[in-house]
Design a protein around this motif. Sequence first.
Motif, PDB file in Angstrom:
ATOM      1  N   LEU A 247       0.833  -1.205   0.000  1.00 37.25           N
ATOM      2  CA  LEU A 247       0.000   0.000   0.000  1.00 37.25           C
ATOM      3  C   LEU A 247       0.867   1.254   0.000  1.00 37.25           C
ATOM      4  CD1 LEU A 247      -2.830   1.408   0.408  1.00 37.25           C
ATOM      5  CD2 LEU A 247      -2.305   1.338   2.851  1.00 37.25           C
ATOM      6  N   VAL A 248       1.846   1.296   0.897  1.00 38.77           N
ATOM      7  CA  VAL A 248       2.710   2.468   1.007  1.00 38.77           C
ATOM      8  C   VAL A 248       3.493   2.691  -0.284  1.00 38.77           C
ATOM      9  CG1 VAL A 248       4.715   3.415   2.209  1.00 38.77           C
ATOM     10  CG2 VAL A 248       2.883   2.328   3.510  1.00 38.77           C
ATOM     11  N   ALA A 249       3.918   1.602  -0.922  1.00 36.62           N
ATOM     12  CA  ALA A 249       4.737   1.722  -2.125  1.00 36.62           C
ATOM     13  C   ALA A 249       3.922   2.121  -3.353  1.00 36.62           C
ATOM     14  CB  ALA A 249       5.458   0.400  -2.390  1.00 36.62           C
ATOM     15  N   LEU A 250       2.696   1.605  -3.472  1.00 35.89           N
ATOM     16  CA  LEU A 250       1.924   1.781  -4.704  1.00 35.89           C
ATOM     17  C   LEU A 250       0.872   2.883  -4.634  1.00 35.89           C
ATOM     18  CD1 LEU A 250       1.324  -1.985  -5.615  1.00 35.89           C
ATOM     19  CD2 LEU A 250       3.100  -0.454  -6.479  1.00 35.89           C
ATOM     20  N   PHE A 251       0.421   3.229  -3.437  1.00 32.24           N
ATOM     21  CA  PHE A 251      -0.680   4.180  -3.317  1.00 32.24           C
ATOM     22  C   PHE A 251      -0.354   5.560  -3.894  1.00 32.24           C
ATOM     23  CE2 PHE A 251      -3.858   6.647  -0.716  1.00 32.24           C
ATOM     24  CZ  PHE A 251      -4.981   6.102  -1.330  1.00 32.24           C
ATOM     25  N   PRO A 252       0.852   6.110  -3.678  1.00 30.44           N
ATOM     26  CA  PRO A 252       1.144   7.420  -4.288  1.00 30.44           C
ATOM     27  C   PRO A 252       1.017   7.405  -5.809  1.00 30.44           C
ATOM     28  CG  PRO A 252       2.760   6.906  -2.598  1.00 30.44           C
ATOM     29  CD  PRO A 252       1.963   5.657  -2.815  1.00 30.44           C
ATOM     30  N   THR A 253       1.511   6.341  -6.444  1.00 29.45           N
ATOM     31  CA  THR A 253       1.402   6.242  -7.901  1.00 29.45           C
ATOM     32  C   THR A 253      -0.056   6.134  -8.329  1.00 29.45           C
ATOM     33  OG1 THR A 253       3.545   5.130  -7.997  1.00 29.45           O
ATOM     34  CG2 THR A 253       2.129   4.925  -9.923  1.00 29.45           C
ATOM     35  N   TYR A 254      -0.825   5.367  -7.583  1.00 28.60           N
ATOM     36  CA  TYR A 254      -2.253   5.221  -7.890  1.00 28.60           C
ATOM     37  C   TYR A 254      -2.972   6.563  -7.798  1.00 28.60           C
ATOM     38  CZ  TYR A 254      -7.178   4.201  -7.010  1.00 28.60           C
ATOM     39  OH  TYR A 254      -8.548   4.206  -7.042  1.00 28.60           O
ATOM     40  N   LEU A 255      -2.717   7.321  -6.732  1.00 27.68           N
ATOM     41  CA  LEU A 255      -3.357   8.628  -6.580  1.00 27.68           C
ATOM     42  C   LEU A 255      -2.982   9.560  -7.728  1.00 27.68           C
ATOM     43  CD1 LEU A 255      -2.984   9.337  -2.741  1.00 27.68           C
ATOM     44  CD2 LEU A 255      -5.055   8.664  -3.975  1.00 27.68           C
ATOM     45  N   ALA A 256      -1.718   9.508  -8.133  1.00 29.54           N
ATOM     46  CA  ALA A 256      -1.263  10.378  -9.218  1.00 29.54           C
ATOM     47  C   ALA A 256      -1.905   9.986 -10.544  1.00 29.54           C
ATOM     48  CB  ALA A 256       0.256  10.316  -9.320  1.00 29.54           C
ATOM     49  N   GLU A 257      -1.966   8.687 -10.831  1.00 25.23           N
ATOM     50  CA  GLU A 257      -2.500   8.231 -12.111  1.00 25.23           C
ATOM     51  C   GLU A 257      -4.023   8.331 -12.183  1.00 25.23           C
ATOM     52  OE1 GLU A 257      -1.194   4.342 -13.074  1.00 25.23           O
ATOM     53  OE2 GLU A 257       0.925   4.896 -13.275  1.00 25.23           O
ATOM     54  N   SER A 258      -4.691   8.017 -11.093  1.00 27.02           N
ATOM     55  CA  SER A 258      -6.155   7.937 -11.124  1.00 27.02           C
ATOM     56  C   SER A 258      -6.842   9.265 -10.846  1.00 27.02           C
ATOM     57  CB  SER A 258      -6.642   6.895 -10.109  1.00 27.02           C
ATOM     58  OG  SER A 258      -6.120   5.618 -10.406  1.00 27.02           O
ATOM     59  N   PHE A 259      -6.227  10.103 -10.001  1.00 30.47           N
ATOM     60  CA  PHE A 259      -6.897  11.335  -9.587  1.00 30.47           C
ATOM     61  C   PHE A 259      -6.069  12.589  -9.827  1.00 30.47           C
ATOM     62  CE2 PHE A 259      -8.457   7.934  -6.700  1.00 30.47           C
ATOM     63  CZ  PHE A 259      -9.764   7.876  -7.172  1.00 30.47           C
ATOM     64  N   GLY A 260      -4.884  12.431 -10.424  1.00 30.04           N
ATOM     65  CA  GLY A 260      -4.068  13.589 -10.742  1.00 30.04           C
ATOM     66  C   GLY A 260      -3.442  14.276  -9.543  1.00 30.04           C
ATOM     67  N   VAL A 261      -3.301  13.570  -8.431  1.00 28.18           N
ATOM     68  CA  VAL A 261      -2.664  14.160  -7.250  1.00 28.18           C
ATOM     69  C   VAL A 261      -1.161  14.292  -7.517  1.00 28.18           C
ATOM     70  CG1 VAL A 261      -2.204  13.885  -4.779  1.00 28.18           C
ATOM     71  CG2 VAL A 261      -4.388  13.113  -5.745  1.00 28.18           C
ATOM     72  N   PRO A 262      -0.567  15.475  -7.284  1.00 25.23           N
ATOM     73  CA  PRO A 262       0.879  15.624  -7.490  1.00 25.23           C
ATOM     74  C   PRO A 262       1.664  14.585  -6.695  1.00 25.23           C
ATOM     75  CG  PRO A 262      -0.145  17.759  -7.158  1.00 25.23           C
ATOM     76  CD  PRO A 262      -1.202  16.736  -6.876  1.00 25.23           C
ATOM     77  N   THR A 263       2.746  14.108  -7.269  1.00 22.43           N
ATOM     78  CA  THR A 263       3.510  13.020  -6.666  1.00 22.43           C
ATOM     79  C   THR A 263       3.962  13.339  -5.247  1.00 22.43           C
ATOM     80  OG1 THR A 263       4.305  12.376  -8.858  1.00 22.43           O
ATOM     81  CG2 THR A 263       5.502  11.512  -6.951  1.00 22.43           C
ATOM     82  N   ALA A 264       4.476  14.553  -5.032  1.00 25.20           N
ATOM     83  CA  ALA A 264       4.967  14.928  -3.702  1.00 25.20           C
ATOM     84  C   ALA A 264       3.836  14.898  -2.678  1.00 25.20           C
ATOM     85  CB  ALA A 264       5.607  16.309  -3.746  1.00 25.20           C
ATOM     86  N   GLN A 265       2.682  15.446  -3.055  1.00 26.05           N
ATOM     87  CA  GLN A 265       1.546  15.453  -2.137  1.00 26.05           C
ATOM     88  C   GLN A 265       1.029  14.039  -1.882  1.00 26.05           C
ATOM     89  OE1 GLN A 265      -1.519  18.183  -3.382  1.00 26.05           O
ATOM     90  NE2 GLN A 265      -0.073  19.862  -3.733  1.00 26.05           N
ATOM     91  N   ALA A 266       1.036  13.217  -2.919  1.00 21.79           N
ATOM     92  CA  ALA A 266       0.583  11.834  -2.763  1.00 21.79           C
ATOM     93  C   ALA A 266       1.491  11.077  -1.797  1.00 21.79           C
ATOM     94  CB  ALA A 266       0.557  11.134  -4.117  1.00 21.79           C
ATOM     95  N   GLY A 267       2.801  11.320  -1.882  1.00 14.00           N
ATOM     96  CA  GLY A 267       3.736  10.672  -0.968  1.00 14.00           C
ATOM     97  C   GLY A 267       3.535  11.115   0.466  1.00 14.00           C
ATOM     98  N   THR A 268       3.343  12.420   0.664  1.00 12.51           N
ATOM     99  CA  THR A 268       3.105  12.943   2.013  1.00 12.51           C
ATOM    100  C   THR A 268       1.810  12.391   2.590  1.00 12.51           C
ATOM    101  OG1 THR A 268       4.275  14.993   1.473  1.00 12.51           O
ATOM    102  CG2 THR A 268       2.803  15.035   3.379  1.00 12.51           C
ATOM    103  N   LEU A 269       0.782  12.325   1.764  1.00 11.82           N
ATOM    104  CA  LEU A 269      -0.508  11.808   2.202  1.00 11.82           C
ATOM    105  C   LEU A 269      -0.403  10.340   2.606  1.00 11.82           C
ATOM    106  CD1 LEU A 269      -3.467  12.580   2.547  1.00 11.82           C
ATOM    107  CD2 LEU A 269      -3.859  11.917   0.168  1.00 11.82           C
ATOM    108  N   THR A 270       0.356   9.579   1.841  1.00 11.27           N
ATOM    109  CA  THR A 270       0.536   8.163   2.164  1.00 11.27           C
ATOM    110  C   THR A 270       1.291   7.986   3.478  1.00 11.27           C
ATOM    111  OG1 THR A 270       0.562   7.601  -0.192  1.00 11.27           O
ATOM    112  CG2 THR A 270       1.467   5.969   1.332  1.00 11.27           C
ATOM    113  N   GLY A 271       2.304   8.819   3.702  1.00  8.38           N
ATOM    114  CA  GLY A 271       3.023   8.768   4.969  1.00  8.38           C
ATOM    115  C   GLY A 271       2.121   9.089   6.146  1.00  8.38           C
ATOM    116  N   LEU A 272       1.230  10.056   5.962  1.00 11.98           N
ATOM    117  CA  LEU A 272       0.288  10.420   7.020  1.00 11.98           C
ATOM    118  C   LEU A 272      -0.679   9.273   7.299  1.00 11.98           C
ATOM    119  CD1 LEU A 272      -0.780  12.581   8.934  1.00 11.98           C
ATOM    120  CD2 LEU A 272      -2.210  13.440   7.062  1.00 11.98           C
ATOM    121  N   ILE A 273      -1.125   8.600   6.242  1.00 11.46           N
ATOM    122  CA  ILE A 273      -2.020   7.449   6.409  1.00 11.46           C
ATOM    123  C   ILE A 273      -1.336   6.361   7.233  1.00 11.46           C
ATOM    124  CG2 ILE A 273      -3.115   5.528   5.172  1.00 11.46           C
ATOM    125  CD1 ILE A 273      -3.634   7.542   2.881  1.00 11.46           C
ATOM    126  N   SER A 274      -0.079   6.093   6.918  1.00 12.70           N
ATOM    127  CA  SER A 274       0.678   5.083   7.656  1.00 12.70           C
ATOM    128  C   SER A 274       0.795   5.448   9.127  1.00 12.70           C
ATOM    129  CB  SER A 274       2.070   4.924   7.034  1.00 12.70           C
ATOM    130  OG  SER A 274       2.822   3.954   7.726  1.00 12.70           O
TER     131      SER A 274
END
Length: 411
Positions: A247-274
Amino acid sequence: MREDSEVSDDLRKDAASSVGTRAYWPKFSAIYASGVLAAASIGKIGPISGELRGELGLSISQVGLISSSVTATAAVLGLLVGFVTRSAGKKSLLLSGLVVMAVSGALLARLDGFAALLATRLLESLGYVVVVVTAPVLVMSLGGGARRTAALAVWGTFLPVGLALGSFAGGTVSAALGWRAWLVVAAGAVAVLAVLVAATVPRGTIGEEQEDDGAGAERTRSAPLELARPLALSSGFATASAVIVSLVALFPTYLAESFGVPTAQAGTLTGLISLIGVIGGFVTSGLLRRGTRIARVFVVGVLMPVGALVAFAGFGGVVLSVGGAVLVALANEAVVAAVFAAVPMVVSSARRVGTANGLVAQLGSLGSLAGPPLMGLVVTGAGGWWAIGPVTLVVCLVGVALLRGSVRHGH
């Protein structure tokens, strides 16, 4: 059932040993901090990966190897270190691991070449394995009862807390002082903690009276059964590790590809989820202290595929997807906390706890290493992110069955 008697015995013994509560938790906190700083060593490379590539000319794969070497070392040496804890002094081992991490961590800040960095990182990784395998055994030596069960469950949160600390502190300190200064600060923190552990934590000697304290009084088990229960627990833990790391490894890419979330923000969001998932571990600790059976806590694992189905469904927007990911993280950490609390229940004597911890560390690390690439292959083969949900369902059902089986009396 044996598990019911273990819980009730824990409650009685905890009430009898409540006099030492004030002394117990400061000592436990020092041991817990050792695990957190050890885990921070895994996350401390990510925030400075750009600097390592730019200043030292390292490739992406080289930086990735330096970063992941800690997990790889645990996947190879976990069980061996567990065997060592059966005869060596537990406090001495913990201090040795911290010293190795502090020295090698400081040395990293002075190196430039890939080969030297990797060799020193592998040395630091050895210290990491010693710390995370030995620390839970020291927690056991502090006393028994439901308090010990709750403390071991809290111990199970050390990894996400440490990863978050390494990532956030690394980003802040390196931005202000540079990447070399960050590595020195991280090493210095480990050195200071080693002094604190030396001053506050007692020797990890588990006497005969504690061998009977919920660690499994059946000393006449057959060899296959002696191995079967720790192996089942560790294998179940491997499935949980594979799910959350994927989840931690793939979720940022999924957010970027599916919803257009910027990569940096997607990574930060995933860290917060963890990090939010840590709440699940503390909830488990409270439930176990109140007498909830560990087998029931393991059932929470079935919520992980539910969350994964929602998180990777591809519809409903970012909020719904993040909500599903949070559910995965909470359920996962609840299960992980229960795994560490269950270790004393799957061995026949306290002397074998170190071996069981080593097996948990080794198979958990194997799950962490194998999960992301295998899940990536699933997504590629199925042609869509939706496949993560069904695969997670199968993996988690197997994992829950293994975990529940490990804490039941086998014949």
